[in-house]
Design an enzyme around this catalytic site. Structure first.
Site, PDB file in Angstrom:
ATOM      1  CB  SER A   1       2.387   3.834   8.229  1.00  0.00           C
ATOM      2  OG  SER A   1       1.501   2.898   7.629  1.00  0.00           O
TER       3      SER A   1
ATOM      4  N   GLY B   1       0.615   2.793  12.165  1.00  0.00           N
ATOM      5  CA  GLY B   1      -0.367   1.933  12.824  1.00  0.00           C
ATOM      6  C   GLY B   1      -1.596   2.690  13.279  1.00  0.00           C
TER       7      GLY B   1
ATOM      8  CG  ASN C   1      -3.277   0.736  10.272  1.00  0.00           C
ATOM      9  OD1 ASN C   1      -2.695  -0.173   9.701  1.00  0.00           O
ATOM     10  ND2 ASN C   1      -2.784   1.963  10.313  1.00  0.00           N
TER      11      ASN C   1
ATOM     12  CG  ASP D   1       6.359  -3.268   4.178  1.00  0.00           C
ATOM     13  OD1 ASP D   1       6.097  -2.952   2.999  1.00  0.00           O
ATOM     14  OD2 ASP D   1       6.275  -2.456   5.118  1.00  0.00           O
TER      15      ASP D   1
ATOM     16  CG  HIS E   1       4.329   0.614   4.897  1.00  0.00           C
ATOM     17  ND1 HIS E   1       4.525  -0.555   5.602  1.00  0.00           N
ATOM     18  CD2 HIS E   1       3.430   1.347   5.585  1.00  0.00           C
ATOM     19  CE1 HIS E   1       3.778  -0.521   6.693  1.00  0.00           C
ATOM     20  NE2 HIS E   1       3.105   0.619   6.711  1.00  0.00           N
TER      21      HIS E   1
END
Length: 222
Positions: free
Chosen positions: A38, A75, A103, A186, A189
């Site tokens: 991502s 992800g 991840n 979040d 990111h």
């Protein structure tokens, strides 16, 4: 006639930009593949705001004829990267940017397994493109637990770069991680401004490689 100092500065900057590459560059288009998650996919942003697109802009501005393809998945894991890779090996790759692993770490995958998957990805790319230049985007885990796993994960990217004769971006999120003003709500990111810094982090490593690659004769996929 005297040239104003301000104009001199502008002309100097233009000349420097045009002479970024010491050797003449070929007019033939070269290719860059970014295989990532991502972060390179620009989660929550427009594709044009993600760092691969920003790198494409920098390459054009430097007079370097490259096509940048992003093979990223939110992800995305190293195992997933291995599964997605074959479809991108049908075309020649001159520079390969590998941006995977974080991840896996969040899921607690053993570091040895992460490293093995990344090595397999590199091996497959090199098998099809023997002259490919590899750039590895390093990542670090938050320092909430300075244990053996965190340490081993942080060292893994440098080890891969050294083993494969690749170039290393020491920490892709350098200058961005932990800064609320550079991340989405979040806190994980990067936002558009954060992606600009990611692009700068990669560009510092990519620019000399792109200059060298642009001057090399084109080769074909095996």
């Amino acid at each position: 006639m005297k040239i104003p100092v301000a104009l001199c500065s502008v002309l100097a900057s233009i000349l420097c930009a045009q002479s970024a590459c010491a050797t003449p560059v070929s007019s033939q288009m070269k290719t860059i593949l970014v295989l990532g998650d991502s972060l390179s996919g620009g989660f929550g942003l427009k594709p044009s705001e993600a760092y691969p697109a920003l790198l494409a802009n920098k390459l054009r501005a430097a007079g370097l004829n490259f096509q940048v393809t992003t093979a990223s998945q939110t992800g995305g894991t190293t195992e997933g990267g291995l599964e997605r890779l074959p479809g991108h090996l049908k075309r020649k790759i001159d520079i390969f940017i590998l941006d995977l692993g974080i991840n896996d770490a969040f899921r607690g995958v053993p570091v040895d397994q992460i490293q093995n998957n990344l090595q397999q990805i590199i091996d497959k790319v090199k098998a099809r493109n023997p002259n490919v230049r590899v750039v590895i985007a390093g990542m670090q885990l938050p320092n909430f637990a300075s244990d053996d796993y965190v340490s081993a994960f942080g060292k893994m990217f440098a080890e891969l770069a050294a083993k494969n004769g690749g170039a290393l971006v020491p920490f892709l999120l350098d200058g961005v991680a932990g800064d609320p003003s550079l991340n989405l709500p979040d806190g994980i990111h990067p936002n558009a401004d954060g992606q600009k810094i990611l692009a700068k982090n990669v560009w510092r490593v990519l620019e000399p490689i792109a200059c060298e690659t642009a001057a090399e004769p084109s080769s074909h996929v095996r």
